[in-house]
Design a protein around this motif. Structure first.
Motif, PDB file in Angstrom:
ATOM      1  N   ALA B  21       0.842  -1.200   0.000  1.00  0.00           N
ATOM      2  CA  ALA B  21       0.000   0.000   0.000  1.00  0.00           C
ATOM      3  C   ALA B  21       0.869   1.238   0.000  1.00  0.00           C
ATOM      4  O   ALA B  21       0.617   2.197  -0.740  1.00  0.00           O
ATOM      5  N   PHE B  25       0.717   4.189  -2.579  1.00  0.00           N
ATOM      6  CA  PHE B  25       0.524   5.544  -2.077  1.00  0.00           C
ATOM      7  C   PHE B  25       1.628   6.455  -2.607  1.00  0.00           C
ATOM      8  O   PHE B  25       1.381   7.544  -3.105  1.00  0.00           O
TER       9      PHE B  25
ATOM     10  N   VAL C  95      -3.558  10.107  -0.168  1.00  0.00           N
ATOM     11  CA  VAL C  95      -3.530   9.569   1.203  1.00  0.00           C
ATOM     12  C   VAL C  95      -4.754   8.676   1.414  1.00  0.00           C
ATOM     13  O   VAL C  95      -4.646   7.506   1.799  1.00  0.00           O
ATOM     14  N   ALA C  97      -6.769   7.232  -0.732  1.00  0.00           N
ATOM     15  CA  ALA C  97      -6.765   6.002  -1.533  1.00  0.00           C
ATOM     16  C   ALA C  97      -5.804   4.993  -0.934  1.00  0.00           C
ATOM     17  O   ALA C  97      -6.172   3.852  -0.617  1.00  0.00           O
ATOM     18  N   GLY C  98      -4.540   5.459  -0.715  1.00  0.00           N
ATOM     19  CA  GLY C  98      -3.545   4.535  -0.150  1.00  0.00           C
ATOM     20  C   GLY C  98      -4.032   3.958   1.162  1.00  0.00           C
ATOM     21  O   GLY C  98      -4.013   2.754   1.389  1.00  0.00           O
ATOM     22  N   ILE C 100      -7.087   3.646   2.426  1.00  0.00           N
ATOM     23  CA  ILE C 100      -8.176   2.673   2.301  1.00  0.00           C
ATOM     24  C   ILE C 100      -7.625   1.353   1.782  1.00  0.00           C
ATOM     25  O   ILE C 100      -7.861   0.286   2.343  1.00  0.00           O
ATOM     26  N   LEU C 101      -6.771   1.461   0.727  1.00  0.00           N
ATOM     27  CA  LEU C 101      -6.220   0.229   0.164  1.00  0.00           C
ATOM     28  C   LEU C 101      -5.551  -0.580   1.269  1.00  0.00           C
ATOM     29  O   LEU C 101      -5.835  -1.754   1.486  1.00  0.00           O
ATOM     30  N   MET C 102      -4.680   0.139   2.039  1.00  0.00           N
ATOM     31  CA  MET C 102      -3.957  -0.561   3.112  1.00  0.00           C
ATOM     32  C   MET C 102      -4.951  -1.242   4.039  1.00  0.00           C
ATOM     33  O   MET C 102      -4.883  -2.447   4.290  1.00  0.00           O
ATOM     34  N   VAL C 104      -8.033  -2.128   3.593  1.00  0.00           N
ATOM     35  CA  VAL C 104      -8.735  -3.263   2.976  1.00  0.00           C
ATOM     36  C   VAL C 104      -7.814  -4.470   2.935  1.00  0.00           C
ATOM     37  O   VAL C 104      -8.132  -5.556   3.403  1.00  0.00           O
TER      38      VAL C 104
ATOM     39  N   ILE E 625      -9.909  -1.227  -5.099  1.00  0.00           N
ATOM     40  CA  ILE E 625     -10.597  -1.222  -3.803  1.00  0.00           C
ATOM     41  C   ILE E 625     -12.043  -1.670  -3.985  1.00  0.00           C
ATOM     42  O   ILE E 625     -12.548  -2.544  -3.267  1.00  0.00           O
TER      43      ILE E 625
END
Lengths: 483, 105, 168, 461, 631
Positions: B21, B25, C95, C97-98, C100-102, C104, E625
């Protein structure tokens, strides 16, 4: 085998013309048309004394597992439609003699291609093949209009025409596939079985799909808006092909596919379809009344007539369907006659504004006489081909629903209103500067109009030959559904 | 499951997830092509960690060999990628990716 | 016990230096911090008993790839490159997006209970050694190995082609 | 196996020709090599050869693989011939481009033949990395550079995602062998890890085949890359990616959980809508074709949705027909735009029917084929998708496909109309003999394939 | 013998075709005699056919060819020979022949002479088909055919748009009726499964299964058709305008034959109407209203032909009264006598107009009897006949109607007396104003006033004779019986073909009624004589009219204006509304709208493709996502 010949002749002639170039394109096209006609007559003869040798049917598997096959058969209805096509082809070609289109060979090549595909659609006994021919016929006429039209907005018009009709027929594809999911084969007989085996609700949906497709092409009331513009833009020969033959594929489709396949669906959900058809009679007639231009007027009048046609066929009894067959034939002939009249006038006067005409009867009585005969045909006067068809249609429709028959029957009145008005405005009354020097008809114009008139009258006085060709087929078609 | 004392596979998965991530990011966060590129490398390494951890878990060598291949591919990618980058710089005199918008709509 | 602390230590080093790589202004620093991350990762490999991989990892990444990066940076002379940061909304978006991805990913990877079922054969330290690795690589993975050469060839040709001056 | 050997050797051979300054020979060599490959495909047909089985062979040349290999070979030959006039016969550029193309073709073969996720990954990379370069191959041209970079960079990210997916799948199943994986999956209810990995792989592939929402790169790259390369990408690369995807979801990750198929259905729907709607408003024909190719990806995704039941031959047919059509279209576009210094706007096509009838007709036919109007083979291809989906009960998706393909006809017609609107003082467009005959051949092929579709059924695939 | 019947329509058809296609270059006399000859031949054959029928030959169906086949619907093109059709044949061909002869003289100076004769022949052809047809459909052929001919003949002088308008009006109004007729046929077919007269009424009896309500509907629908043809309220407005055509046309088509087609049809369907009271009442009321309206309007008209036209309307009304009351044979009787004297009157007026050089306004005439004695004499006979004075033809037929009315419905009785009073009055008004007093026309009109040539006067004479003796084919029962001779020939002749009313009134009533009718007529005549002969009053010029009633009548109850307002205007309005608003904005607007909406969406969506790598990868991530969360 004969059926293949019927498709092959125009096809090969088309390519021959493409290759041979512009010199003798017309003549070749004419020859092709006449050959086509002869073969058709032969076919009718064969059909008459019972096709023992299987000359009229042909079946060659194409994509076995998917149940598609190159299957053709000439039964009564198909024969009449083929007769229409091959009667009209030489007429249209010959009629186009009074204009010379640039790149003649391309023009006539496309024309023959179109005829080939229409013949295919009329003769095939495989649902998928019908769809394919039905679609393909779009391409040549599209180019005929796009290239040879001299309207300035032709791009937009043709686009609308193509997309609209394509869009419609795609719904037919879905419906077809839906039925195919059950039948597992596209052989029309199997499709019938599968269709009838479905619940009436399913049938209703499938019917909706088919109806949209055909309603766009016939065209029926809310789906018609592509048509007047297209007719206006198209070169006359293309308009004749379009209005005279091509749109008949849709009504033929109604007879061949919809009515026998989805009896319950039509019975339960078909009313709206018939209502729309009836409405389009009134609506189109009303619009025909206000038209100033002759071509627009006949465009609308043809919508009105086809409304009756659709309603009659969908009423799904022998009278309606027989009337449909007859009306298709006669409407084809009449339309070509009417548009040819337009062509004659337009080539001489360079416009078709009816209010600027008048008194032509005085200058050219023969022309007026033939025109009058055609007009009478299109107002369905008895002893003209128009009457038999329209009467049978109304008879059939009445048995389905009296009210609809009443609405659709208004065409009897309104048709007279606008057609007579047009005729009187153009032909009768005093001559004026423009019409005073209305050139006499050329030889081939006389011939074409003469043939049209003759056909109109003969078919009106003695329609039995045609009707008795199609009648047995119609009865067998309907046997399955008449409860 | 327990890989070694108190440390389960989940720890490693979490770690790699975080790194992965983070890499993504970073790509979003930075505009400099080179840095973004490094972030991609970071993501690849996150994958590597996972694989090695799994190879320990399944007690197999395949995964490690696979990691090996990933390195190979990464190297190849870097070679090509940097070549493209150089060329880009030659023509545009920047490595700022926000200027890459000739192609749009 | 000790290995546990080592794990935590290495993980923190890896994550933080990765973060440093992202946030540092100067690309050179980024490179260096990334190298630190790689060392940490190599450490992990050791922990997981993949000694050979650890070595290769150091060699390939720290030794080759990152050097390549440095070389490019030097050549393009990007140290202290004056890159104005992304606009605020872009930053925040990234921030989010990253993040949320993390979340999830982590959430998804937490649910790995079925892996408890995986019975681990008594751990043999051999699997990470050069020897076993070599065996596997040249036996079962022969085909991929060969194909990797094709890949390399392709990459080489490509790189060379791109960095060639356009003649004519 | 021979196929891969042949193709790799061919690549090296062409490099050798470059070194030996025999560049003129590169084209015939390449064509002959590909022909050889195709013949070997034909010969191996039905053998299900698994090379290096004792070494845990990771490729399986079943009919599926051979079929796709052959198709890629055929398309490759067309591509080579069609672009034989693009690069000066004795420039090193030509050999380089050909080599790269050949190498990526090798990747395509691997993708259609793999039985092991490692191979899958390698295949993807071998396929892509040369294409990154090809996309940027117009070195002086900023546009081309941008395209190359975007493609490369996003491709790298995508393959990272794909890798992560593979890693997780491995974690869940403890093996890279697709047979083992599918045996590990007790019919369809994935473990969390498995699901996760599968999704990531799906995303990775979705990127490669440019399905929404992972398609963003495609229009830019297709537009920016030199047109021949675009043609290559939209035919072989796309086809290969689909071959790999279909094999993955058809044999490895099967049976898929319902949710997966539904997800794909949504992706396909979004793709259809976005691609077609945006294509309508394009003014650059190249970008328009790019969007059309995206919408076709949605159709092919339909096969992947049905990967469990649908026979692969239909996907093969789709790849072939679409490949032929779009190759033709892009080549025409290239020939048209290149002589008016790269103007690829719709107006550039004005009066093409006069300037070069053959090109115009070829373009028209191929566009009709893409629009799916009988009797062009494109119609049957779409027809297959639709029937499969109807069989699976995805009626709404089918309706959407139908509607959007009507919209599709709309923008194709805009192009066609341009070609048939006459303009004055239009110079003729001349193409080489090879190209002329090839155009003729391709045009005929588009129609012939329609009627020969029956053969598809008897080729045991 | 009956096989010959096929010849009857063939002669006129042949005449038509020959004159149309080869008529060029022949002299007018030749053409004229050709046309007349054709009719004469068919008259001969008709006589033969008629004689067989009179000697009680059975009704026979002569099939010409298979015509329409559609499933259960089978129509042969066949002729039905029975008393009704044969008697119609007789007077159609007879009167037709006379009028042909007449037109040779009348149209002699017209350059459209050939065309005219050809049209007349065609008309006779269709008229014969109409009465001979064995089915409603075959009859409909003739029905529409005569409509067509009337269209062509009304608009014969096509250069004048006014005539064309009149022709179009006639055709369209008829069409309105025809729609009713068609629907009637449909309904009849739906219930009985056939449309052949033979199967329905004569040999077969397929109507027996029809429920009464349906019979009523069918009856009314068919009657709507009859209204159109026979100019009954509200579809009568075309007939007066139809006078725009040449006078022989008015005589033949719009007096003697075509307009009585409606009566023929209803009489033909008598069995059907016998099944429904209501239908009968509808017919009666429509008939009597029409009759009154026509008679009253005729009182004030000043155009000689208009007067006759309205008198025709009112006479037709009377006939329908008879039909409605169930006295079908009486109606037919009146049709025949009316054919004689009305043809006579029209031809007479034609001869007057001919002499006056085209003048039709009776206010410009007067005292013509000294210039044209034969015309005067014959016209007088006609007038007396229509006024219903013993022993002229009109007397018997009208008296029978009155008698029936007396039997069935007293109101009708009174009203019919009123009508006959009006009739007598306006006819004699016409007569006096035309032939008596002194000439009121311009000087040069007076200068070349002349009697018409023989070819015109002879038919007049013949018709005059017929109008005198024509009535004796139908002496009233009572009278007949008491004279000891079984003279009520017509009823017996038509018995079995038509449904017969059970009329039995004793001699006294009969005589009384006759006396009453005659009295009324004579009174009216006397009044007319008083005003127009004795006091020599003249018809008022339009501007000197002040009485409201008079204006009302002069303007024909404003029917045309009414229709203009409630039908024509709305139709045009709706049409142009469709044309201007609905079509472009709604229907086509929807289509166009869809197109532009699509494009708009496309334009929005493409903005997503911003070209920035950041955006792309962001969307990539979001998509990822989304997938992760979705599954």
């Amino acid at each position: 085998m004969l059926t293949l010949l019927l498709i092959a002749i125009p096809l090969f002639m088309a390519f021959a013309i493409f290759l041979m170039g512009a010199k003798s394109a017309r003549q070749l096209a004419l020859i092709a048309g006449i050959a086509q006609l002869l073969v058709t007559i032969g076919a009718i003869a064969v059909h008459h004394e019972g096709d023992s040798s299987g000359l009229l049917s042909f079946n060659q598997q194409w994509i076995g597992p998917l149940g598609m096959s190159f299957a053709f058969s000439l039964d009564g209805i198909s024969l009449v439609m083929v007769l229409l096509t091959s009667l009209m082809l030489p007429l249209i070609v010959y009629a186009s003699y009074n204009r010379d289109y640039k790149n003649t060979h391309i023009f006539y090549g496309l024309m023959l291609l179109m005829v080939a595909s229409m013949t295919g659609a009329f003769t095939t006994s495989d649902g998928m093949l019908f769809y394919i021919f039905y679609e393909f016929a779009l391409i040549p006429v599209y180019f005929m209009i796009l290239i040879w039209s001299d309207a300035e907005n032709k791009g937009k018009t043709t686009l609308k025409f193509f997309i609209y009709t394509l869009f419609g027929s795609l719904f037919m594809l879905i419906s077809l596939l839906y039925v195919y999911q059950i039948s597992g084969s596209f052989a029309i007989a199997d499709l019938y079985e599968a269709g009838r085996s479905m619940s009436s609700t399913e049938q209703g949906w499938v019917f909706a799909g088919f109806f949209i497709a055909f309603a766009v092409k016939i065209p029926v009331f809310p789906f018609h808006s592509w048509q007047p513009a297209t007719y206006a833009a198209a070169p006359t020969a293309a308009t004749m092909l379009l209005a005279g033959i091509m749109l008949k594929m849709a009504s033929y489709g109604l007879i061949r596919l919809v009515v026998p396949m989805l009896p319950d669906g039509i019975a339960e959900y078909g009313f709206w379809a018939l209502l729309l058809s009836a409405i389009s009679v009134i609506y189109a007639s009303a619009l025909a009344i206000v038209q100033k231009k002759y071509k627009a007027l006949i465009a609308w009048s043809s919508i009105a007539h086809l409304g009756v046609l659709a309603a009659g066929i969908l009423s799904g009894n022998a009278q309606g369907v027989q009337g449909g067959v007859m009306e298709m034939l006669s409407h084809g002939i009449l339309t070509i006659g009417l548009f040819f009249v337009y062509d004659i006038i337009e080539t001489r006067m360079k416009h078709d504004d009816m209010s600027k005409m008048g008194g032509i009867r005085d200058v050219n009585p023969l022309f007026a006489f033939m025109f009058f005969a055609i007009v009478m045909g299109s107002v369905a006067l008895p002893m003209t081909s128009g009457f038999v068809g329209e009467f049978l249609l109304l008879l059939g429709l009445y048995q389905y629903n009296a009210m609809l028959a009443g609405i659709a029957g208004l065409t009897v009145i309104l048709g007279a209103v606008y057609m007579l008005r047009a005729f009187q405005q153009m032909m009768l009354g005093p001559t004026n500067e423009l019409t005073k020097h209305f050139a006499p008809l050329t030889g081939h114009e006389k011939t074409v109009l003469g043939i049209v008139v003759a056909l109109v009258v003969i078919l009106g006085v003695y329609p039995d030959p045609i009707l008795s060709i199609s009648n047995p087929t119609v009865e067998t078609l309907l046997q399955g559904i008449l409860r | 499951m327990q890989l070694f004392h108190n440390i389960t596979i989940n720890h490693y998965l979490t770690l790699s997830a975080v790194l992965f991530a983070l890499g993504l990011f970073g790509i979003l966060y930075r505009r400099n092509a080179i840095i973004m590129f490094m972030c991609v490398e970071l993501m690849l390494n996150a994958v590597n960690i996972t694989l090695v951890a799994f190879s320990k878990m399944w007690n197999q060598t395949d995964a490690q060999v696979f990691v090996f291949f990933i390195m190979v591919v990464a190297a190849a990618e870097v070679a090509v990628g940097l070549a493209i980058l150089m060329m880009l710089y030659r023509n545009m005199h920047t490595t700022d990716t926000t200027f890459l918008d000739k192609l749009k709509f | 016990m000790i290995s546990e602390y080592v794990f935590w230590f290495l993980s923190f080093v890896a994550v933080f230096s990765a973060a440093g790589m992202i946030f540092s202004k100067n690309p050179v620093y980024s490179v260096l911090s990334l190298i630190v991350t790689f060392f940490a990762i190599a450490g992990h490999y050791f922990l997981l008993g993949a000694q050979f991989l650890a070595a290769v990892h150091i060699i390939v990444y720290a030794g080759a790839i990152m050097v390549l990066f440095l070389y490019v940076i030097m050549m393009l002379n990007l140290n202290k490159l004056e890159e104005e940061k992304r606009t605020l909304w872009a930053k925040s978006l990234s921030v989010v997006a990253g993040g949320i991805l993390m979340l999830v990913v982590v959430a998804a990877l937490r649910r790995t209970d079925e892996l408890q079922a995986v019975q681990s054969a008594p751990y043999d330290g051999e699997i990470g050694t050069t020897q076993t690795l070599g065996k596997v690589l040249y036996k079962e993975f022969l085909l991929p190995f060969e194909l990797a050469s094709v890949l390399f060839l392709g990459a080489m040709v490509g790189a060379v082609y791109l960095s060639k001056k356009e003649l004519a | 196996m021979k196929e891969i050997i042949i193709i790799s050797v061919l690549g090296i051979a062409i490099l050798a020709l470059d070194i030996l300054k025999l560049r003129k020979l590169s084209l015939p060599a390449a064509v002959i090599g590909l022909l050889a490959m195709i013949t070997s495909c034909v010969m191996d047909w039905g053998h299900n050869e698994t090379p290096f089985a004792e070494y845990g062979g990771m490729l399986k040349f079943d009919n599926y693989a051979l079929g796709f290999t052959a198709v890629f070979g055929i398309l490759g030959i067309f591509w080579l011939l069609m672009n034989s006039d693009q690069y000066a016969a004795n420039s090193s550029k030509r050999t380089d481009i050909f080599t790269l193309m050949i190498f990526s073709l090798c990747g395509a073969i691997v993708l259609s033949a793999y039985t092991n996720l490692v191979m899958l990954f390698l295949g993807v990379e071998i396929l892509s990395i040369p294409v990154y370069v090809l996309a940027a191959s117009d070195r002086k041209n900023v546009i081309s550079n941008e395209a190359g970079f975007k493609y490369f960079f996003m491709g790298a990210v995508a393959s990272a995602v794909l890798l992560f997916g593979i890693a997780l799948v491995y974690g869940a199943c403890g093996s890279f062998e697709i047979s083992e994986i599918s045996s590990k999956l007790n019919n369809g209810n994935y473990s969390a890890l498995m699901t996760f990995g599968a999704i990531l792989m799906l995303a990775g592939f979705a990127f490669k085949v440019s399905v929404a929402p992972f398609h963003m790169w495609a229009p830019d790259v297709y537009q920016g890359a030199p047109t021949p390369i675009t043609a290559y990408m939209s035919t072989i690369v796309k086809g290969a990616a689909f071959a790999g995807m279909f094999r993955l979801f058809g044999s490895a990750l099967m049976p898929m959980p319902e949710a997966f198929v539904t997800a794909m259905a949504y992706m396909a729907a979004i793709t259809l809508i976005v691609a077609n709607l945006v294509a309508i408003v394009q003014s650059s024909s190249k970008r328009l074709l790019a969007y059309s190719s995206i919408s076709h990806a949605a159709f092919m995704l339909g096969f992947v949705m049905m990967a469990q039941e649908a026979p692969a031959k239909y996907l093969l047919y789709y790849v072939l027909t679409y490949g032929v059509a779009s190759l033709t279209a892009f080549s025409v576009l290239h020939h048209v735009s290149s002589i008016q210094n790269g103007d690829d706007s719709l107006t550039a096509f004005k009066g093409l029917i006069k300037r070069n009838p053959l090109l115009a007709i070829a373009m028209t036919i191929s566009l009709f084929s893409m629009a799916g109007i009988p009797p062009m083979s494109g119609f049957l291809a779409k027809y297959y998708v639709i029937t499969e989906l109807l069989g699976g009960g995805y009626i709404y998706l089918v309706v959407l496909m139908v509607i959007t393909s009507a919209i599709g006809a709309w923008y194709y017609l805009r192009l066609i109309m341009a070609m048939f609107t006459p303009i004055e003082n239009a110079g003729r467009i001349v193409v080489g003999d090879i190209q002329r005959y090839l155009y003729l051949f391709l045009t005929l092929l588009i129609v012939v394939l329609f009627f020969l579709a029956g053969l598809l059924e008897i080729m045991g695939l | 013998m009956e096989k010959l019947v096929t010849l009857i329509p063939l002669f006129p058809l042949a005449g038509f075709l020959y004159i149309t296609f080869f008529g060029k270059g022949f002299g007018k006399n030749f053409i004229g005699s050709l046309g007349a000859g054709a009719i004469f031949l068919s008259f001969i054959v008709s006589v033969l056919v008629f004689s067989t029928q009179m000697h009680g030959a059975h009704p026979t169906v002569v099939k010409v060819f298979d015509w329409i086949t559609a499933g259960s619907f089978n129509i042969d093109f066949a002729f039905l020979v029975d008393p009704l059709s044969s008697i119609y044949l007789l007077f159609i061909t007879g009167v037709g022949f006379l009028i042909h002869v007449y037109s040779i003289g009348y149209m002699h100076d017209d350059e459209g002479f050939n065309r005219f004769i050809a049209y007349l022949n065609l008309f006779v052809f269709f008229m014969l088909i109409l009465v001979l047809g064995d089915s409603y459909v075959t009859m409909f052929v003739g029905w529409e055919g005569v409509g067509l001919c009337s269209f062509m003949l009304i608009g014969f002088w096509y250069k004048d748009m006014k005539n064309n308008e009149a022709a179009k009006k006639a055709f369209i109004v008829n069409r309105i009726g025809d729609l009713g007729l068609i629907l009637g046929m449909c309904l009849l077919f739906a219930y009985s499964g056939t449309l052949s007269f033979d199967e329905l009424f004569i040999t077969g009896n397929d109507i027996s299964g029809i429920p009464g309500a349906v019979a009523t509907t069918i009856g009314i629908l068919l009657f709507i058709g009859a209204m159109g043809k026979s100019a009954q309220i509200p579809l009568h407005t075309w007939l007066p305008d139809a006078m725009a055509g040449p006078t022989p046309v008015s005589a033949l088509i719009h007096a003697a034959t075509m307009v009585t087609a409606g009566i023929y049809m209803v009489a033909r369907s008598s069995n059907l109407y016998a099944m429904s009271e209501i239908a009968g009442d509808v017919i009666v009321w429509a008939g009597i209203l029409t009759s009154l309206m026509g008679a009253t309007i005729a009182l004030t008209q000043n155009d000689i032909k208009k007067v006759l036209a309205y008198s025709t309307v009112s006479q037709l009304g009377l006939m329908f009264v008879a039909l409605g009351l169930g006295a079908y044979s009486t109606a037919v009787f009146h049709v025949i006598t009316h054919a004689f004297f009305k043809a006579l009157l029209f031809l007479g007026s034609g001869s007057v107009i001919h002499g006056m050089g085209g003048e039709q306004d009776i206010r410009r005439m007067g005292g013509l009897k000294k210039w044209m004695p034969i015309t005067h004499a014959t016209f007088l006979i006609g007038t007396i006949a229509i006024a219903g004075i013993f022993p002229f033809a009109g007397f018997f037929s009208k008296d029978q109607i009155v008698a029936v009315a007396f039997e069935e419905n007293k109101i009708m009785f009174v009203l019919s007396l009123v009508v006959s009073a009006c009739t007598a009055f306006y006819m004699f008004r016409l007569y006096f104003l035309t032939f008596h007093g002194k000439f009121r026309g311009t000087h040069d009109q007076e200068h070349h006033l002349h009697e018409s040539p023989k070819v015109m006067t002879i038919p007049l004479i013949v018709l005059a004779v017929l109008s005198v003796v024509g009535g004796f084919i139908g002496l009233p029962h009572a009278v007949g019986e008491n004279m000891g001779m079984h003279w009520h020939w017509l009823d017996h002749y038509l018995d079995g073909t038509l449904v017969m009313p059970a009329l039995h009134m004793d001699l006294g009533t009969e005589i009384l009624l006759m006396g009453l009718a005659t009295l009324v007529a004579v009174g009216a005549i006397f009044y007319a004589w008083l005003i127009y002969k004795k006091r020599g009053e003249l018809a008022l010029e339009d501007k000197e009219i002040e009485s409201g009633a008079h204006t009302l009548l002069l303007n024909k109850y404003w029917f045309d204006e009414l229709y203009e307002k409630i039908i024509r205007k709305p139709v045009d309005a709706v049409s142009s509304f469709f044309g201007k608003s609905v079509e472009p904005h709604l229907i086509d607007g929807l289509v166009e709208g869809t197109g532009s909406a699509t494009e708009a969406t496309g334009n929005k969506l493409r903005l997503l493709q911003s070209g920035s790598l950041f955006m792309y990868i962001l969307i990539f991530t979001i998509g990822l996502i989304a997938l992760l969360i979705f599954i």
